[in-house]
Write an enzyme that holds these catalytic residues in place. Structure first.
Site, PDB file in Angstrom:
ATOM      1  N   GLU A   1       0.815  -1.227   0.000  1.00  0.00           N
ATOM      2  CA  GLU A   1       0.000   0.000   0.000  1.00  0.00           C
ATOM      3  C   GLU A   1       0.844   1.270   0.000  1.00  0.00           C
ATOM      4  O   GLU A   1       0.769   2.085   0.926  1.00  0.00           O
ATOM      5  CB  GLU A   1      -0.951   0.006   1.200  1.00  0.00           C
ATOM      6  CG  GLU A   1      -2.054  -1.007   1.099  1.00  0.00           C
ATOM      7  CD  GLU A   1      -3.096  -0.871   2.205  1.00  0.00           C
ATOM      8  OE1 GLU A   1      -2.802  -0.231   3.227  1.00  0.00           O
ATOM      9  OE2 GLU A   1      -4.195  -1.412   2.034  1.00  0.00           O
TER      10      GLU A   1
ATOM     11  N   GLU B   1      -6.483  -7.913  -0.671  1.00  0.00           N
ATOM     12  CA  GLU B   1      -6.878  -7.904   0.743  1.00  0.00           C
ATOM     13  C   GLU B   1      -8.364  -7.604   0.850  1.00  0.00           C
ATOM     14  O   GLU B   1      -8.916  -6.811   0.070  1.00  0.00           O
ATOM     15  CB  GLU B   1      -6.145  -6.796   1.521  1.00  0.00           C
ATOM     16  CG  GLU B   1      -4.714  -7.073   1.856  1.00  0.00           C
ATOM     17  CD  GLU B   1      -4.109  -5.954   2.717  1.00  0.00           C
ATOM     18  OE1 GLU B   1      -4.846  -5.320   3.501  1.00  0.00           O
ATOM     19  OE2 GLU B   1      -2.902  -5.712   2.582  1.00  0.00           O
TER      20      GLU B   1
ATOM     21  N   GLU C   1      -3.226  -4.879  15.464  1.00  0.00           N
ATOM     22  CA  GLU C   1      -4.296  -5.514  14.683  1.00  0.00           C
ATOM     23  C   GLU C   1      -4.812  -6.805  15.303  1.00  0.00           C
ATOM     24  O   GLU C   1      -5.382  -7.641  14.615  1.00  0.00           O
ATOM     25  CB  GLU C   1      -3.804  -5.736  13.248  1.00  0.00           C
ATOM     26  CG  GLU C   1      -3.691  -4.408  12.523  1.00  0.00           C
ATOM     27  CD  GLU C   1      -3.183  -4.504  11.098  1.00  0.00           C
ATOM     28  OE1 GLU C   1      -2.389  -5.411  10.815  1.00  0.00           O
ATOM     29  OE2 GLU C   1      -3.572  -3.653  10.287  1.00  0.00           O
TER      30      GLU C   1
HETATM   31  C1  GAL Z   1      -4.375  -2.729   4.975  1.00  0.00           C
HETATM   32  C2  GAL Z   1      -2.928  -3.158   5.171  1.00  0.00           C
HETATM   33  C3  GAL Z   1      -2.833  -4.448   5.965  1.00  0.00           C
HETATM   34  C4  GAL Z   1      -3.704  -4.369   7.177  1.00  0.00           C
HETATM   35  C5  GAL Z   1      -5.118  -4.056   6.767  1.00  0.00           C
HETATM   36  C6  GAL Z   1      -6.099  -3.985   7.908  1.00  0.00           C
HETATM   37  O1  GAL Z   1      -4.492  -1.401   4.648  1.00  0.00           O
HETATM   38  O2  GAL Z   1      -2.294  -3.339   3.934  1.00  0.00           O
HETATM   39  O3  GAL Z   1      -1.502  -4.674   6.306  1.00  0.00           O
HETATM   40  O4  GAL Z   1      -3.219  -3.392   8.031  1.00  0.00           O
HETATM   41  O5  GAL Z   1      -5.143  -2.817   6.126  1.00  0.00           O
HETATM   42  O6  GAL Z   1      -7.394  -3.688   7.456  1.00  0.00           O
END
Ligand code: GAL
Length: 653
Positions: free
Chosen positions: A152, A306, A354
């Site tokens: 990202e 993702e 997280e």
């Molecule tokens: C994304 C990121 C991941 C994780 C995810 C959580 O933006 O690439 O590593 O943090 O969000 O929603």
């Protein structure tokens, strides 16, 4: 072997085994659970720099060797990441220049991620070194099918080196200071530059009022990021020719431009499911819109790299996905061109930021959870869906959503300053077409219009002469183009077109637009025999050659045109002069879809249901909490809440 050769759609997600190095039993359990969930692919190593290089230049690949081997033996392919998205602490400590300066000119402390200076030679050197080492070791490993370059990419650094690079970029773009001063209209407020060294990035307490500069700064930062990405790719390419990608966000960089440098586009999809400010189908439409945008960038399948199998932990309300929704959202991704469904994350981390983010495997640790069961069930279904893989369907309709145009619209002072509503507007047009059952491409304004029967351009404010020429050529050659208020006010450096808007296109649309009003109260116009509501904006348009299809009924503009069409060459140019309610857009586009003979994948769809074609399949989906229905090829299809069906033309249609 590479990702394009995989027989099945990708199914899996971000896998962070480095967090579990001291729990060897967990790795084995992961393999067992992945099998149960039909996982065939993981993204590995995204944040594992500190676990590989604990000291400058000293690499310990032992754990990666083991896990890569384990995955390979268990039939799981790997999208291997370069770890530049987050640095080890020793690196920030030893070389503070790798850290970003914020817009107040202060150096960030070590921490978080995406916090590096993309100009820093030291950062580039250390990143290239580890990328090269990873590629040398694993670039030809049979389990590795693609490269996940960084993570990202986002944000900007305001350090003196970035400022110097910015000035170099500007010199290349403008050649002379006079050109630059003209392009930025710098005589305004006496901001004329007399030496290149006077130019600074838009610092927090500095020059933020010059919109040409702001725009160029964003463009420069986007180009710098692409350059950084290319440097990472070059390092990886020394030992490996596997396809490269990087997971795109939805704004901040010019991803249309960026997509030219990746072998396949991928993105991260985190809608605010089940929120209390819109219907589920509206939330779903935003995801659909972005899928269509990412697919259209390269006009080939993309990958949703993702998504959460359940909740995020960073939205205002971290709502769980209700039973059934995960499968529907996954199928939606596939319908719109994704080559798989990938989750963040495989296993919930035990600690830190997280730990409460949704994951396939919960802290509880077994397959006996609702989320795991739902993920496994979808995995089983997707593993059967082989005929979809690699297929691509070009739409007959394109909606222009141009990120740079959005930057310019949002930075302009005027209209409704707090909420200009560019994305929302594009979505309203998109939704109207989606409800009619059309496949839609979402393209940026410089993409080719070839092959589209209809091109829709909401709020296309920034139109260079080259862009105007392409629009003219498309319409002249027989295309149908529907534009709205705010069309072609400025050129590519945000200088207003002189001689009346839409600049360079007045003859094409057969109108000129004298002024635009921002509204406190709604107003009304009539078209197609009924009245519609206007929100936010209305323009005072004068007709030159166009035919008037709708008129304002209220405000001092009453009697002036609100909707026009002009025949230009072999095509037609429609102009919608005000922000009209959705009912109007439905009626307008149902006429255009039938006039342009645009294929409808389904008709008679209940609220929340829509249908998309991909290759030989039609995906029909019910984004509502109620039973849904649609009519496809003369057959009535019924869908339960959150239900979907995949109809293959050979059999079902
Ligand atoms: C994304 C990121 C991941 C994780 C995810 C959580 O933006 O690439 O590593 O943090 O969000 O929603």
């Amino acid at each position: 072997m590479n990702i394009f050769d995989m027989k099945n759609l990708c199914y899996g997600g971000d896998y962070n085994p480095e967090q579990w190095i001291n729990y060897p039993e967990i790795w084995d359990e992961d393999m067992r659970l992945m099998k149960l969930a039909h996982v065939n692919c993981v993204s590995l190593g995204i944040f594992s720099w500190a676990s590989v290089e604990r000291e400058e230049g000293v690499y310990d690949f032992s754990w990666l060797d083991k896990i890569i081997d384990k995955l390979w033996k268990n039939g799981v392919y790997i999208i291997l990441a370069t770890p530049s998205g987050a640095r080890p602490a020793w690196l920030s400590q030893k070389y503070p220049e790798v850290l970003r300066l914020n817009s107040r000119g202060l150096r960030n402390y070590h921490g978080r991620r995406h916090n590096h200076c993309a100009s820093s030679p030291k950062y580039r050197e250390r990143v290239a070194a580890i990328d090269r080492a990873l590629s040398e070791r694993y670039g030809k490993h049979p389990a590795v099918v693609a490269w996940h370059i960084s993570n990202e990419y986002s944000g900007r650094c305001f350090c003196p080196l970035c400022a110097e690079n910015f000035r170099g970029w500007l010199k290349e773009r403008y050649g002379t200071l006079d050109e630059l001063n003209n392009a930025w209209w710098s005589a305004f407020w006496s901001h004329t530059y007399t030496d290149w060294t006077q130019i600074e990035p838009p610092m927090f307490d500095g020059e933020t009022s010059m919109q040409g500069l702001n725009l160029d700064w964003k463009r420069f930062c986007s180009d710098l990021t692409i350059d950084f990405f290319n440097a990472e790719v070059a390092a990886v390419r020394e030992f490996s020719d596997l396809p490269v990608t990087t997971n795109f966000l939805t704004d901040g960089l010019n991803f249309g431009k960026f997509s030219k440098y990746v072998d396949f586009v991928s993105w991260d999809n985190y809608p605010r499911w089940h929120n209390d400010y819109e219907n589920l189908c509206e939330t779903a439409a935003l995801s659909a819109f972005y899928h269509d945008m990412f697919r259209s960038f390269k006009a080939k399948p993309h990958l949703m790299l993702e998504s959460t199998p359940s909740n995020t932990n960073w939205q205002e309300v971290c709502k769980l996905k209700e039973p059934g929704l995960n499968a529907l959202a996954g199928v939606q991704a596939i319908a719109h061109g994704s080559e798989g469904v990938m989750y963040f994350q495989w296993r919930k981390s035990r600690g830190s930021y997280e730990k409460f983010h949704g994951a396939v495997v919960d802290h509880e640790g077994s397959e006996n959870t609702r989320v795991f069961r739902e993920v496994a069930e979808l995995g089983g279904e997707l593993s059967e869906l082989r005929n979809v893989k690699g297929s691509y369907t070009k739409a007959e309709v394109a909606v222009i959503y141009d990120l740079e145009n959005g930057w310019a619209v949002n930075d302009m002072k005027g209209l409704k300053n707090e909420h200009k509503g560019y994305l929302k507007d594009c979505l309203s047009h998109y939704r109207a077409l989606q409800k009619l059952g059309a496949n839609i491409d979402v393209i940026d304004a410089d993409a080719s219009f070839d092959g589209y029967k209809l091109v829709v351009a909401p709020m296309l404010y920034m139109v260079s002469s080259a862009r105007a020429a392409r629009i003219r050529e498309y319409i002249g050659g027989g295309g149908v183009f529907a534009a709205t208020y705010l069309l072609s006010y400025v050129n590519e450096t945000d200088l207003c077109h002189l001689g009346g808007f839409p600049g360079g296109l007045k003859d094409v649309f057969g109108i000129w637009n004298e002024e635009i009003d921002a509204l406190y109260k709604t107003q009304t116009f009539s078209a197609f025999g009924r009245d519609y509501e206007i929100r936010d904006y209305m323009e005072a348009v004068h007709v030159q050659d166009a035919e008037v299809l709708g008129e304002y009924k209220t405000s001092f503009m009453a009697g002036m045109p609100a909707l026009t069409v002009n025949r230009f060459g072999a095509g037609k140019a429609y102009y919608i002069a005000a922000r009209a309610e959705d009912e109007f857009l439905s009626e307008f586009y149902s006429r255009l879809v039938s006039d342009c003979k645009i294929t409808r994948n389904a008709v008679n769809m209940s609220d929340g249901v829509y249908a998309v074609r991909r290759g030989e399949n039609i995906f029909v989906m019910n984004f509502s909490e109620k039973d849904g229905f649609a009519r496809i090829s003369g057959e009535d299809i019924k869908l339960p809440p959150y239900g979907y069906k995949i109809l293959t033309s050979a059999s079902d249609i």
